[in-house]
Design an enzyme around this catalytic site. Structure first.
Site, PDB file in Angstrom:
ATOM      1  N   ARG A 154       0.827  -1.207   0.000  1.00  0.00           N
ATOM      2  CA  ARG A 154       0.000   0.000   0.000  1.00  0.00           C
ATOM      3  C   ARG A 154       0.862   1.258   0.000  1.00  0.00           C
ATOM      4  O   ARG A 154       0.486   2.278  -0.584  1.00  0.00           O
ATOM      5  CB  ARG A 154      -0.891   0.030   1.240  1.00  0.00           C
ATOM      6  CG  ARG A 154      -1.925  -1.060   1.315  1.00  0.00           C
ATOM      7  CD  ARG A 154      -2.751  -0.893   2.590  1.00  0.00           C
ATOM      8  NE  ARG A 154      -3.597  -2.041   2.832  1.00  0.00           N
ATOM      9  CZ  ARG A 154      -4.384  -2.166   3.904  1.00  0.00           C
ATOM     10  NH1 ARG A 154      -4.414  -1.211   4.820  1.00  0.00           N
ATOM     11  NH2 ARG A 154      -5.128  -3.232   4.065  1.00  0.00           N
TER      12      ARG A 154
ATOM     13  N   GLU B 143     -15.616  -7.483   6.105  1.00  0.00           N
ATOM     14  CA  GLU B 143     -15.780  -6.023   6.126  1.00  0.00           C
ATOM     15  C   GLU B 143     -15.102  -5.338   4.952  1.00  0.00           C
ATOM     16  O   GLU B 143     -14.154  -5.859   4.361  1.00  0.00           O
ATOM     17  CB  GLU B 143     -15.262  -5.442   7.436  1.00  0.00           C
ATOM     18  CG  GLU B 143     -13.769  -5.303   7.554  1.00  0.00           C
ATOM     19  CD  GLU B 143     -13.361  -4.579   8.829  1.00  0.00           C
ATOM     20  OE1 GLU B 143     -12.649  -3.561   8.716  1.00  0.00           O
ATOM     21  OE2 GLU B 143     -13.719  -5.028   9.935  1.00  0.00           O
TER      22      GLU B 143
ATOM     23  N   GLU C 191     -11.919  -2.105  18.224  1.00  0.00           N
ATOM     24  CA  GLU C 191     -10.829  -2.675  17.430  1.00  0.00           C
ATOM     25  C   GLU C 191      -9.485  -2.101  17.853  1.00  0.00           C
ATOM     26  O   GLU C 191      -9.353  -0.897  18.065  1.00  0.00           O
ATOM     27  CB  GLU C 191     -11.040  -2.363  15.944  1.00  0.00           C
ATOM     28  CG  GLU C 191      -9.886  -2.849  15.067  1.00  0.00           C
ATOM     29  CD  GLU C 191     -10.004  -2.406  13.621  1.00  0.00           C
ATOM     30  OE1 GLU C 191      -9.456  -3.094  12.749  1.00  0.00           O
ATOM     31  OE2 GLU C 191     -10.641  -1.359  13.363  1.00  0.00           O
TER      32      GLU C 191
ATOM     33  N   ASP D 253     -14.391   6.044  11.408  1.00  0.00           N
ATOM     34  CA  ASP D 253     -13.152   6.338  12.142  1.00  0.00           C
ATOM     35  C   ASP D 253     -13.316   7.695  12.803  1.00  0.00           C
ATOM     36  O   ASP D 253     -13.641   8.679  12.146  1.00  0.00           O
ATOM     37  CB  ASP D 253     -11.959   6.344  11.183  1.00  0.00           C
ATOM     38  CG  ASP D 253     -10.636   6.437  11.918  1.00  0.00           C
ATOM     39  OD1 ASP D 253     -10.423   7.439  12.636  1.00  0.00           O
ATOM     40  OD2 ASP D 253      -9.803   5.521  11.773  1.00  0.00           O
TER      41      ASP D 253
ATOM     42  N   ASP E 298     -10.924  -8.579   6.972  1.00  0.00           N
ATOM     43  CA  ASP E 298     -10.911  -7.210   6.453  1.00  0.00           C
ATOM     44  C   ASP E 298     -10.473  -7.238   4.992  1.00  0.00           C
ATOM     45  O   ASP E 298      -9.338  -7.624   4.682  1.00  0.00           O
ATOM     46  CB  ASP E 298      -9.945  -6.359   7.279  1.00  0.00           C
ATOM     47  CG  ASP E 298      -9.983  -4.892   6.895  1.00  0.00           C
ATOM     48  OD1 ASP E 298     -10.597  -4.548   5.868  1.00  0.00           O
ATOM     49  OD2 ASP E 298      -9.378  -4.078   7.622  1.00  0.00           O
TER      50      ASP E 298
ATOM     51  N   GLU F  21     -15.685   2.387   7.100  1.00  0.00           N
ATOM     52  CA  GLU F  21     -14.396   2.976   7.434  1.00  0.00           C
ATOM     53  C   GLU F  21     -14.068   4.158   6.517  1.00  0.00           C
ATOM     54  O   GLU F  21     -13.445   5.124   6.940  1.00  0.00           O
ATOM     55  CB  GLU F  21     -13.320   1.904   7.326  1.00  0.00           C
ATOM     56  CG  GLU F  21     -11.894   2.393   7.464  1.00  0.00           C
ATOM     57  CD  GLU F  21     -10.876   1.287   7.246  1.00  0.00           C
ATOM     58  OE1 GLU F  21      -9.733   1.622   6.914  1.00  0.00           O
ATOM     59  OE2 GLU F  21     -11.229   0.094   7.395  1.00  0.00           O
TER      60      GLU F  21
ATOM     61  N   HIS G   8     -13.569   2.195  13.559  1.00  0.00           N
ATOM     62  CA  HIS G   8     -12.310   1.767  12.961  1.00  0.00           C
ATOM     63  C   HIS G   8     -11.154   2.142  13.893  1.00  0.00           C
ATOM     64  O   HIS G   8     -11.004   3.295  14.284  1.00  0.00           O
ATOM     65  CB  HIS G   8     -12.128   2.441  11.597  1.00  0.00           C
ATOM     66  CG  HIS G   8     -10.801   2.184  10.979  1.00  0.00           C
ATOM     67  ND1 HIS G   8      -9.897   3.186  10.721  1.00  0.00           N
ATOM     68  CD2 HIS G   8     -10.216   1.031  10.571  1.00  0.00           C
ATOM     69  CE1 HIS G   8      -8.811   2.671  10.173  1.00  0.00           C
ATOM     70  NE2 HIS G   8      -8.980   1.364  10.069  1.00  0.00           N
TER      71      HIS G   8
END
Length: 391
Positions: A52, A242, A341, A292, A216, A269, A319
């Site tokens: 990423r 999710e 989480e 979030d 996820d 999210e 999130h």
């Protein structure tokens, strides 16, 4: 008490934590984040597939709001200079001089001021940072923890699950739930589908039947692939899957719900506006909403989202809600938020106390957490800390 100044700045991310730690324990092995491939929206492009960081634009942002008497509050968000400029050049000047305790007013003013260019996305990140700083400031001025200002806790402590693929370490720390990052998506074909199933099967065998397991998918899938994956992993009893789809495609989310009526779905999210969550409460494309708190309008915005969800019988799980004092304080005040989480990106063997974002922040112990009862969010930051973290 009036707001004297609102100032945002980019943060040296590596300085967070290092400001107050005397040392850090060495890990037993590198964390899963160092080598794991994780599927995402850019996975179809070969040169961006593995990591990423190869394509993401990021950067931590801090926001300092100071009252007339010198008391300050601190908020945080992401996306670097664009967000810094939105706060310093627009939103901050809009609310400077306003009552520091009138947070509903200042939140509404910022949302309306941003309306010509839209409140979703980067403006929502900016609004979030300012709002969190205002709640921190309000708690300090009134000498109360933020959760008390929001009505008090609805439970004695928060159950916490861990997100991260070092599952053995998550279990050792006492988490009663664990969430995997999905490694492969539609561009990986049947082999990737099989490897996803193998990872989930192996994890279920490791954790046994009494630990919750989630997956996820981080915007990597399309409807057809998500359905095929969900059918293959059904025997392993996942609590939810999710963030399967790109966030803006409401019709795709509705279609996924139609095709997977019995699978628990979680998302949100990457939704940022109250309107997005209000629409989801009515349409019900997901069972668990995941805003979030540093992105979706701050404490004020996410409190509204949690109240909407509660009224519609939906669950909320912020999130990374246990990774910041901000999320901890909101989570313990809402009946719609049943657990929190905690993202695990550090090496196995490193105590959670060594990787706290803020010095005053509690960390999970045996899979549970209690927010700080210090005034504001109990961040434990001094102005010297804040000066050191500025980039």
């Amino acid at each position: 008490m009036k707001i004297k100044s609102v100032r945002a700045f980019p943060i040296q991310s590596e300085m967070i934590g290092a400001l107050y730690q005397e040392g850090a324990t060495s890990g037993r092995r590198p964390p899963w984040t160092k080598t794991a491939e994780v599927a995402g929206p850019m996975s179809g492009y070969t040169r961006f597939k593995r990591s990423r960081t190869a394509w993401r634009y990021d950067g931590a942002v801090g926001c300092l709001v100071t009252a007339e008497d010198g008391t300050f509050g601190f908020g945080a968000t992401r996306y670097d200079l664009p967000v810094v400029h939105l706060i310093n050049d627009h939103l901050g000047p809009v609310i400077e001089g306003e009552n520091a305790l009138a947070i509903e007013r200042t939140w509404d003013m910022m949302v309306r001021a941003a309306s010509p260019y839209g409140t979703s996305g980067l403006p929502s990140y900016a609004i979030s940072a300012v709002d969190l700083a205002l709640w921190d400031l309000k708690g300090k001025l009134l000498e109360q923890p933020v959760y008390a200002l929001a009505g008090g806790p609805v439970r004695d402590d928060l159950p916490v699950y861990a997100t991260g693929n070092d599952t053995d370490w998550n279990l050792e720390l006492g988490f009663r739930g664990t969430k995997l990052a999905c490694a492969f998506g539609p561009h990986d074909g049947l082999q990737g589908l099989a490897r996803n199933e193998e990872t989930i099967a192996r994890t279920r065998e490791l954790i046994g039947p009494d630990i919750e397991l989630m997956l996820d998918c981080w915007m990597a899938l399309d409807v057809d692939y998500a359905v095929r994956l969900a059918e293959r992993i059904r025997p392993y009893g996942l609590r939810w899957i999710e963030d399967c789809l790109l966030p803006e495609n409401a019709e795709a989310h509705d279609e996924l719900r139609r095709r997977l009526p019995s699978m628990t779905l979680a998302t949100g999210e990457h939704w940022y506006s109250i309107q997005s969550f209000a629409s989801a409460c009515i349409r019900r494309p997901a069972d668990v909403l995941q805003p979030d708190i540093c992105w979706a309008g701050g404490f004020t915005g996410c409190r509204k989202i949690a109240q909407l969800a509660e009224a519609h019988g939906l669950e909320v799980c912020l999130h990374a809600g246990a990774n910041t004092p901000y999320g901890q304080h909101l989570s313990i005040t809402s009946p719609a938020i049943r657990w929190a989480e905690y993202f695990m990106g550090s090496a196995p063997g490193v105590p959670l106390e060594d990787i706290r974002i803020f010095p005053g922040m509690p960390v999970p112990v045996d899979g549970r957490i209690v927010p700080s009862d210090e005034p504001g969010f109990g961040l434990g930051l001094t102005l010297d800390h804040i000066r050191q973290m500025q980039r």
